[in-house]
Design a protein around this motif. Structure first.
Motif, PDB file in Angstrom:
ATOM      1  N   ILE A   1      -5.387   0.594   6.392  1.00 38.20           N
ATOM      2  CA  ILE A   1      -6.783   1.720   6.203  1.00 38.20           C
ATOM      3  C   ILE A   1      -7.187   2.021   5.214  1.00 38.20           C
ATOM      4  O   ILE A   1      -7.269   2.311   4.445  1.00 38.20           O
TER       5      ILE A   1
ATOM      6  N   LYS B   1       5.693   6.762  17.595  1.00 40.30           N
ATOM      7  CA  LYS B   1       5.575   6.286  16.382  1.00 40.30           C
ATOM      8  C   LYS B   1       5.767   5.218  15.956  1.00 40.30           C
ATOM      9  O   LYS B   1       5.758   3.731  15.468  1.00 40.30           O
TER      10      LYS B   1
ATOM     11  N   TYR C   1      -0.972   4.777   9.916  1.00 39.15           N
ATOM     12  CA  TYR C   1       0.044   3.651  10.132  1.00 39.15           C
ATOM     13  C   TYR C   1       1.395   3.884  10.682  1.00 39.15           C
ATOM     14  O   TYR C   1       1.507   3.314  11.291  1.00 39.15           O
TER      15      TYR C   1
ATOM     16  N   PRO D   1       3.384  15.955   5.192  1.00 39.99           N
ATOM     17  CA  PRO D   1       3.030  15.426   3.868  1.00 39.99           C
ATOM     18  C   PRO D   1       2.974  14.374   3.971  1.00 39.99           C
ATOM     19  O   PRO D   1       2.757  13.136   4.693  1.00 39.99           O
TER      20      PRO D   1
ATOM     21  N   TYR E   1      11.485  -0.311   0.690  1.00 40.27           N
ATOM     22  CA  TYR E   1      10.511  -0.971  -0.440  1.00 40.27           C
ATOM     23  C   TYR E   1      11.664  -1.762  -1.242  1.00 40.27           C
ATOM     24  O   TYR E   1      12.752  -1.032  -1.636  1.00 40.27           O
TER      25      TYR E   1
ATOM     26  N   ALA F   1       2.247   9.934  13.426  1.00 41.59           N
ATOM     27  CA  ALA F   1       3.464  10.457  13.005  1.00 41.59           C
ATOM     28  C   ALA F   1       3.101  11.443  13.734  1.00 41.59           C
ATOM     29  O   ALA F   1       2.199  11.410  14.907  1.00 41.59           O
ATOM     30  N   ARG F   2       4.155  12.538  14.115  1.00 40.32           N
ATOM     31  CA  ARG F   2       4.400  12.649  15.452  1.00 40.32           C
ATOM     32  C   ARG F   2       4.971  15.033  14.806  1.00 40.32           C
ATOM     33  O   ARG F   2       5.439  14.535  14.022  1.00 40.32           O
TER      34      ARG F   2
ATOM     35  N   ILE G   1       1.300  -0.969   0.199  1.00 44.87           N
ATOM     36  CA  ILE G   1       0.395   0.094  -0.051  1.00 44.87           C
ATOM     37  C   ILE G   1       0.704   1.214   0.000  1.00 44.87           C
ATOM     38  O   ILE G   1       1.890   1.243   1.120  1.00 44.87           O
TER      39      ILE G   1
ATOM     40  N   ARG H   1       8.292  24.479   9.897  1.00 38.42           N
ATOM     41  CA  ARG H   1       8.806  23.269   8.714  1.00 38.42           C
ATOM     42  C   ARG H   1       9.961  24.110   7.384  1.00 38.42           C
ATOM     43  O   ARG H   1      10.959  23.015   7.630  1.00 38.42           O
TER      44      ARG H   1
ATOM     45  N   ALA I   1      -0.393   8.356   8.104  1.00 38.37           N
ATOM     46  CA  ALA I   1       0.286   8.751   9.251  1.00 38.37           C
ATOM     47  C   ALA I   1      -0.423   7.685  10.374  1.00 38.37           C
ATOM     48  O   ALA I   1       0.001   7.675  11.287  1.00 38.37           O
TER      49      ALA I   1
ATOM     50  N   GLY J   1       0.772   5.523   0.342  1.00 37.45           N
ATOM     51  CA  GLY J   1       0.125   6.470   0.583  1.00 37.45           C
ATOM     52  C   GLY J   1       0.660   7.511  -0.314  1.00 37.45           C
ATOM     53  O   GLY J   1       0.950   7.442  -1.474  1.00 37.45           O
ATOM     54  N   GLY J   2       1.504   8.534   0.357  1.00 36.91           N
ATOM     55  CA  GLY J   2       2.261   9.969  -0.007  1.00 36.91           C
ATOM     56  C   GLY J   2       3.306   9.345  -0.580  1.00 36.91           C
ATOM     57  O   GLY J   2       3.901  10.309  -1.906  1.00 36.91           O
ATOM     58  N   GLY J   3       3.694   8.408  -0.301  1.00 35.97           N
ATOM     59  CA  GLY J   3       5.143   7.927  -0.439  1.00 35.97           C
ATOM     60  C   GLY J   3       6.034   8.666   0.109  1.00 35.97           C
ATOM     61  O   GLY J   3       7.630   9.146  -0.709  1.00 35.97           O
ATOM     62  N   THR J   4       5.905   9.489   0.909  1.00 33.90           N
ATOM     63  CA  THR J   4       6.866  10.502   1.888  1.00 33.90           C
ATOM     64  C   THR J   4       7.525   9.872   3.116  1.00 33.90           C
ATOM     65  O   THR J   4       8.225  10.648   2.995  1.00 33.90           O
ATOM     66  N   ASN J   5       7.042   8.797   3.144  1.00 30.01           N
ATOM     67  CA  ASN J   5       8.137   7.923   4.085  1.00 30.01           C
ATOM     68  C   ASN J   5       8.920   6.996   4.119  1.00 30.01           C
ATOM     69  O   ASN J   5       9.755   6.018   4.632  1.00 30.01           O
TER      70      ASN J   5
ATOM     71  N   THR K   1      -0.543  10.965   3.770  1.00 26.05           N
ATOM     72  CA  THR K   1      -1.952  11.029   3.527  1.00 26.05           C
ATOM     73  C   THR K   1      -2.457  10.728   5.000  1.00 26.05           C
ATOM     74  O   THR K   1      -1.491  10.048   6.020  1.00 26.05           O
TER      75      THR K   1
HETATM   76  C1  FAD Z   1       9.283  17.229   4.637  1.00 24.97           C
HETATM   77  C2  FAD Z   1       9.160  16.102   5.514  1.00 24.97           C
HETATM   78  C3  FAD Z   1       8.683  16.055   6.425  1.00 24.97           C
HETATM   79  C4  FAD Z   1       8.271  15.221   7.456  1.00 24.97           C
HETATM   80  N1  FAD Z   1       8.085  14.973   8.786  1.00 24.97           N
HETATM   81  C5  FAD Z   1       7.695  14.814   9.225  1.00 24.97           C
HETATM   82  C6  FAD Z   1       6.956  14.712  10.621  1.00 24.97           C
HETATM   83  O1  FAD Z   1       7.424  15.885  10.812  1.00 24.97           O
HETATM   84  N2  FAD Z   1       6.746  13.590  11.568  1.00 24.97           N
HETATM   85  C7  FAD Z   1       6.680  12.793  11.283  1.00 24.97           C
HETATM   86  O2  FAD Z   1       5.996  11.634  11.577  1.00 24.97           O
HETATM   87  N3  FAD Z   1       6.827  12.207   9.750  1.00 24.97           N
HETATM   88  C8  FAD Z   1       7.674  13.374   9.035  1.00 24.97           C
HETATM   89  N4  FAD Z   1       7.368  12.972   7.805  1.00 24.97           N
HETATM   90  C9  FAD Z   1       7.818  11.842   7.419  1.00 24.97           C
HETATM   91  C10 FAD Z   1       6.209  11.024   6.688  1.00 24.97           C
HETATM   92  O3  FAD Z   1       5.809  12.400   5.997  1.00 24.97           O
HETATM   93  C11 FAD Z   1       4.659  10.686   7.411  1.00 24.97           C
HETATM   94  O4  FAD Z   1       5.224   9.452   8.596  1.00 24.97           O
HETATM   95  C12 FAD Z   1       3.657  10.515   7.080  1.00 24.97           C
HETATM   96  O5  FAD Z   1       2.732  10.074   8.097  1.00 24.97           O
HETATM   97  C13 FAD Z   1       3.745   9.199   6.579  1.00 24.97           C
HETATM   98  O6  FAD Z   1       2.947   9.110   5.365  1.00 24.97           O
HETATM   99  P1  FAD Z   1       2.129   8.689   3.598  1.00 24.97           P
HETATM  100  O7  FAD Z   1       1.024   8.746   3.529  1.00 24.97           O
HETATM  101  O8  FAD Z   1       3.696   9.450   2.814  1.00 24.97           O
HETATM  102  O9  FAD Z   1       3.202   7.157   3.771  1.00 24.97           O
HETATM  103  P2  FAD Z   1       4.328   5.990   2.956  1.00 24.97           P
HETATM  104  O10 FAD Z   1       5.319   6.928   2.663  1.00 24.97           O
HETATM  105  O11 FAD Z   1       3.050   6.331   1.383  1.00 24.97           O
HETATM  106  O12 FAD Z   1       3.591   5.366   3.424  1.00 24.97           O
HETATM  107  C14 FAD Z   1       4.449   4.828   4.793  1.00 24.97           C
HETATM  108  C15 FAD Z   1       3.899   3.824   5.209  1.00 24.97           C
HETATM  109  O13 FAD Z   1       2.698   2.857   5.873  1.00 24.97           O
HETATM  110  C16 FAD Z   1       1.920   3.172   4.911  1.00 24.97           C
HETATM  111  N5  FAD Z   1       0.231   3.378   4.501  1.00 24.97           N
HETATM  112  C17 FAD Z   1      -0.032   3.820   3.357  1.00 24.97           C
HETATM  113  N6  FAD Z   1      -1.223   4.374   3.700  1.00 24.97           N
HETATM  114  C18 FAD Z   1      -1.784   3.226   3.880  1.00 24.97           C
HETATM  115  C19 FAD Z   1      -2.799   2.464   4.591  1.00 24.97           C
HETATM  116  N7  FAD Z   1      -4.001   3.435   3.899  1.00 24.97           N
HETATM  117  N8  FAD Z   1      -2.937   1.399   4.819  1.00 24.97           N
HETATM  118  C20 FAD Z   1      -2.095   0.548   5.916  1.00 24.97           C
HETATM  119  N9  FAD Z   1      -0.620   1.027   5.667  1.00 24.97           N
HETATM  120  C21 FAD Z   1      -0.817   1.866   5.263  1.00 24.97           C
HETATM  121  C22 FAD Z   1       2.849   2.495   3.902  1.00 24.97           C
HETATM  122  O14 FAD Z   1       2.545   0.637   3.462  1.00 24.97           O
HETATM  123  C23 FAD Z   1       4.279   2.285   4.617  1.00 24.97           C
HETATM  124  O15 FAD Z   1       4.849   1.205   5.156  1.00 24.97           O
HETATM  125  C24 FAD Z   1       7.775  13.865   6.832  1.00 24.97           C
HETATM  126  C25 FAD Z   1       8.486  13.596   5.778  1.00 24.97           C
HETATM  127  C26 FAD Z   1       8.709  14.309   4.751  1.00 24.97           C
HETATM  128  C27 FAD Z   1       8.914  14.596   3.277  1.00 24.97           C
END
Ligand code: FAD
Length: 327
Positions: A212, A201, A147, A139, A327, A150-151, A65, A238, A145, A67-71, A141
């Motif tokens: 989710i 976390k 999953y 950043p 990954y 996020a903090r 899965i 930020r 967040a 999401g936004g691909g930000t982690n 979804t």
């Molecule tokens: C510039 C920048 C700043 C950031 N600042 C913070 C910050 O302040 N605090 C913080 O905690 N993080 C921060 N992050 C990290 C990231 O943004 C968070 O962890 C964010 O919540 C990840 O969400 P995502 O949708 O991009 O997840 P993804 O990177 O797409 O996925 C992360 C994990 O979640 C799983 N996942 C995604 N969607 C679902 C779903 N619907 N159901 C089950 N599993 C799912 C994926 O399979 C993967 O294992 C930052 C990242 C960047 C690039």
């Protein structure tokens, strides 16, 4: 993978999915690294997401899965399976906290898993709802967040989350010979917030197969006209911290109270800021951020992560734990 073509066609003829084949994935990740995937699908409804999960389970095709691909640091060699992107599931609904009785100024925002956290914050602020301002500029979804728990600025998703709707994988049954006679099935479930299931976390979804589908955030109606400015101040911080200067995935390592100081400070005190491997660099302005400085590969990022871990271990004895996912 032989039957992927058939699977692609199956998803393609259904109007419930957007389907892309042989996809260059790097642009879908905030780190801008990674190879190709043979098939990427975007379910248009939560039911389609459920259908995709069950179809891929039945066909024994690997998937993950997105999401936004930000982690995520996505492999240079790509992924030999199906990427399910939640990006098209982005509806937000404002609802009373309790359906049957008045809950005063408390309401919930029910957000589909692919809704960007920043969109949720903007929606809340626009509708005079407070409680989510700290997440402005985070950043990714709601699903990601949730999953990751996020903090941001000392506020965690677990501080604001209510009910989560998700798809749970029920394992296939074993037959007498010990084989599996039934294929696993995903079923829809809900989880009410329970603080014992959440920690730094870590959420009830971290490291599990659960997917989710929507997240409810608890917010309050307010007459405070300053919430917009409050949210904007977190975004400004930020930007000033250099989060968006280069492709990255935010903090690379978790913090740990036992270290007595933030991980970024430890890396900084060891003089590692600015250290480079290939195109990846420890941000010159922040010890806990690795940036894609110059056409980095996921291999460069991985090598730099390992380098920092080794340095910190040998000089302080601390074991750093990654927050970013490979990954
Ligand atoms: C510039 C920048 C700043 C950031 N600042 C913070 C910050 O302040 N605090 C913080 O905690 N993080 C921060 N992050 C990290 C990231 O943004 C968070 O962890 C964010 O919540 C990840 O969400 P995502 O949708 O991009 O997840 P993804 O990177 O797409 O996925 C992360 C994990 O979640 C799983 N996942 C995604 N969607 C679902 C779903 N619907 N159901 C089950 N599993 C799912 C994926 O399979 C993967 O294992 C930052 C990242 C960047 C690039």
């Amino acid at each position: 993978m032989n039957n992927l073509r058939e699977i692609a066609q199956k998803f393609n003829i259904s109007e419930e999915f957007a389907v892309y084949e042989n996809v260059e994935m790097a642009r879908r990740f905030s780190f801008k690294v990674g190879g190709r995937t043979p098939l990427l699908i975007e379910p248009l409804t939560e039911n389609a997401l459920l259908k995709a999960l069950n179809t891929l389970e039945a066909e024994k095709i690997p998937y993950f899965i997105l999401g936004g691909g930000t982690n995520i640091v996505f492999s240079d060699t790509g992924y030999d399976g199906v990427v399910i992107s939640t990006v098209k599931l982005n509806n937000i609904e404002e609802m009373p906290l309790n359906e049957n009785k008045s809950s005063g100024d408390q309401v919930v925002l029910k957000c589909q898993c692919g809704t960007l956290m920043n969109t949720v914050v903007n929606f809340a602020v626009k509708n005079s709802l407070t409680g989510l301002e700290e997440f402005c500029g985070l950043p990714g979804t709601c699903g990601g967040a949730g999953y990751m728990n996020a903090r941001c600025f000392n506020r965690e998703i677990s501080d604001v989350v209510g009910k989560i709707t998700y798809f749970d994988k029920i394992p296939g049954k074993k037959d007498v010979s010990g084989g599996i006679s039934e294929i696993p099935q995903f079923v829809r479930k809900t989880l009410e917030y329970d603080k014992t299931m959440w920690s730094y976390k870590i959420s009830p979804f971290t490291g599990t197969d659960k997917v989710i589908s929507s997240v409810e955030f608890r917010v309050k109606k307010t007459t405070d006209s300053g919430i917009q400015q409050r949210a904007a101040s977190f975004m400004k911080e930020r930007v000033e911290k250099g989060h968006f200067k280069f492709p990255c995935a935010g903090s690379v390592f978790k913090n740990n109270h036992a270290f007595g100081k933030p991980t970024g400070q430890i890396v900084d005190e060891l003089g590692l800021k600015g250290q480079t491997i290939g195109g990846a660099q420890i941000a010159p302005w922040h010890g806990n951020i690795i940036i894609n400085r110059d056409n980095a590969t996921s291999k460069d990022i991985k090598a730099l992560v390992e380098f920092v871990k080794e340095q910190v271990k040998s000089k302080t004895g601390f074991d750093l734990e990654e927050e970013i996912l490979f990954y």
